[in-house]
Design a protein around this motif. Structure first.
Motif, PDB file in Angstrom:
ATOM      1  N   GLY A   4       0.824  -1.205   0.000  1.00  0.00           N
ATOM      2  CA  GLY A   4       0.000   0.000   0.000  1.00  0.00           C
ATOM      3  C   GLY A   4       0.854   1.249   0.000  1.00  0.00           C
ATOM      4  O   GLY A   4       1.641   1.463   0.919  1.00  0.00           O
ATOM      5  N   GLY A   5       0.693   2.065  -1.051  1.00  0.00           N
ATOM      6  CA  GLY A   5       1.496   3.285  -1.208  1.00  0.00           C
ATOM      7  C   GLY A   5       0.666   4.538  -1.102  1.00  0.00           C
ATOM      8  O   GLY A   5       0.851   5.479  -1.867  1.00  0.00           O
ATOM      9  N   GLY A   6      -0.282   4.568  -0.145  1.00  0.00           N
ATOM     10  CA  GLY A   6      -0.945   5.825   0.209  1.00  0.00           C
ATOM     11  C   GLY A   6      -0.099   6.545   1.247  1.00  0.00           C
ATOM     12  O   GLY A   6       1.025   6.115   1.566  1.00  0.00           O
ATOM     13  N   ILE A   7      -0.631   7.614   1.801  1.00  0.00           N
ATOM     14  CA  ILE A   7       0.191   8.419   2.722  1.00  0.00           C
ATOM     15  C   ILE A   7       0.632   7.598   3.936  1.00  0.00           C
ATOM     16  O   ILE A   7       1.752   7.755   4.425  1.00  0.00           O
ATOM     17  N   ILE A   8      -0.215   6.660   4.391  1.00  0.00           N
ATOM     18  CA  ILE A   8       0.145   5.866   5.574  1.00  0.00           C
ATOM     19  C   ILE A   8       1.252   4.864   5.241  1.00  0.00           C
ATOM     20  O   ILE A   8       2.246   4.750   5.968  1.00  0.00           O
ATOM     21  N   GLY A   9       1.096   4.144   4.129  1.00  0.00           N
ATOM     22  CA  GLY A   9       2.123   3.173   3.748  1.00  0.00           C
ATOM     23  C   GLY A   9       3.453   3.858   3.455  1.00  0.00           C
ATOM     24  O   GLY A   9       4.521   3.389   3.888  1.00  0.00           O
ATOM     25  N   LEU A  10       3.397   4.984   2.739  1.00  0.00           N
ATOM     26  CA  LEU A  10       4.638   5.669   2.364  1.00  0.00           C
ATOM     27  C   LEU A  10       5.329   6.274   3.591  1.00  0.00           C
ATOM     28  O   LEU A  10       6.552   6.185   3.732  1.00  0.00           O
TER      29      LEU A  10
END
Ligand code: GLY
Length: 351
Positions: free
Chosen positions: A7-13
């Protein structure tokens, strides 16, 4: 450790960036990084504005993360909106809603300056008729800039598909669509926003109610104003609806009448990942080496820096904050019953 972040949304990134900073070998896997809820979020860093009755942990975590944002934004090289938040009520009934919020904030020891309609319009001349409100010293950020900065920092570590090779730890940060066995922990709650461009943008972030309808307006540099956001439980895809857009624009135009002439840039919708208790899932699961960083509902942008720290602490063995420990919503795993058809293991038996 070798860590795969799904997951590359703000949380994953943000989690991946923190783990990388702590010396781990990190890969982020996402077929379309930054295209989920982070791409549409307004980016209010407003724990007071978002505080809600009966949710003290939500406010505690939001306030802790809001304190991290100035240094976090500086590290990423993204600007913060620092002109403050006005929480306003259009009519007498809306003013009562603001006063209720002010009482709640008082009980949480948050400073909220009460203001009459005239005071508010002097502070923010773009406002139309408002019955009263409060001013909060809170901020906003453009989540797209944050995601772009994180993608730049992570570079080739962000992949469209899973890399070869095993990981020591997997972090699941896939927002509102978690894989099994966790899928039922998070449901999608639709949020719609309208992006406008105007020469008459408010200087403050303006949140408020118009005839009971909640709305917020978040100005960005260059005249863009993000108007949000509907909150809708639904069973269909996260697409903008005529009714949602109509409600947002009607309320926004009452609060800031000059928006009548604004250019419509986009109408967008995404699902917010909501959990049963509206608190996120950050920490271990019952599966060894699988951690969750998901379920941030309305607060993914606000909670990103704190989540990154809590998640990295948990991966490194720290006890998670019980308010966000995913295991609070997971049943204890039932130990497997002995298989009666299995051959007698022989040897000494305990009696
Ligand atoms: N954090 C604002 C929203 O979810 O609409």
């Amino acid at each position: 450790m070798r860590i795969h972040v799904l997951g590359g949304g703000i949380i994953g990134l943000a989690s991946a960036d923190e783990l990388l900073t702590r010396g781990h070998d990190v890969v982020v896997v996402d077929p379309a990084p930054g295209s989920g809820a982070s791409a549409v979020a307004a980016g209010m860093l407003s724990p007071g504005g978002e505080a809600w009755h009966g949710e003290p942990d939500g406010h505690r975590l939001g306030a802790a993360s809001a304190r991290l944002w100035p240094s976090y934004a500086a590290r990423l090289g993204v600007p913060l909106h620092e002109d403050g938040v006005l929480l306003v009520g259009h009519d007498a009934g809306d003013r009562q809603l603001v006063l209720r919020q002010a009482e709640l904030l008082q009980s949480l020891d948050v400073e909220a300056e009460p203001l009459g309609g005239g005071d508010l319009r002097r502070l923010e001349p773009s406002l139309g008729r408002v019955a009263g409100g409060i001013r909060l010293q809170e901020r906003a950020v453009d989540p797209r800039s944050v995601v772009a900065a994180l993608l730049l920092r992570l570079g080739a570590r962000v992949r469209r598909s899973a890399p070869r090779g095993e990981a020591d730890v997997v972090v699941v940060a896939t927002g509102s669509t978690l894989p099994e066995p966790w899928s039922s922990l998070v449901r999608g709650v639709r949020g719609e926003v309208v992006r406008l461009r105007t020469d008459d943008a408010p200087r403050h972030v303006v949140r408020g109610w118009v005839a009971g309808e909640p709305v917020y307006l978040v100005p960005r540099p260059g005249g863009e104003v993000v108007v949000g956001a509907t909150v809708e439980e639904h069973d269909d895809g996260p697409r903008p609806t005529a009714g949602g857009v109509l409600r947002l624009l009607r309320a926004a135009r009452v609060l800031v009448p000059a928006l009548d002439r604004a250019e419509v840039l986009a109408c967008e919708a995404r699902d917010r990942p909501a959990t049963r208790d509206h608190l996120p899932l950050v920490g271990p699961t019952h599966h060894p080496w699988t951690f969750l960083a998901a379920g941030h509902f309305r607060h993914g942008v606000l909670l990103a820096p704190l989540t990154a720290r809590l998640l990295a602490d948990a991966v490194e063995g720290a006890d998670p904050d019980p308010a966000v420990d995913p295991r609070r919503l997971l049943p204890e795993p039932v130990p497997a019953a002995p298989d009666p058809s299995a051959p007698d293991p022989g040897g000494p038996q305990c009696t």
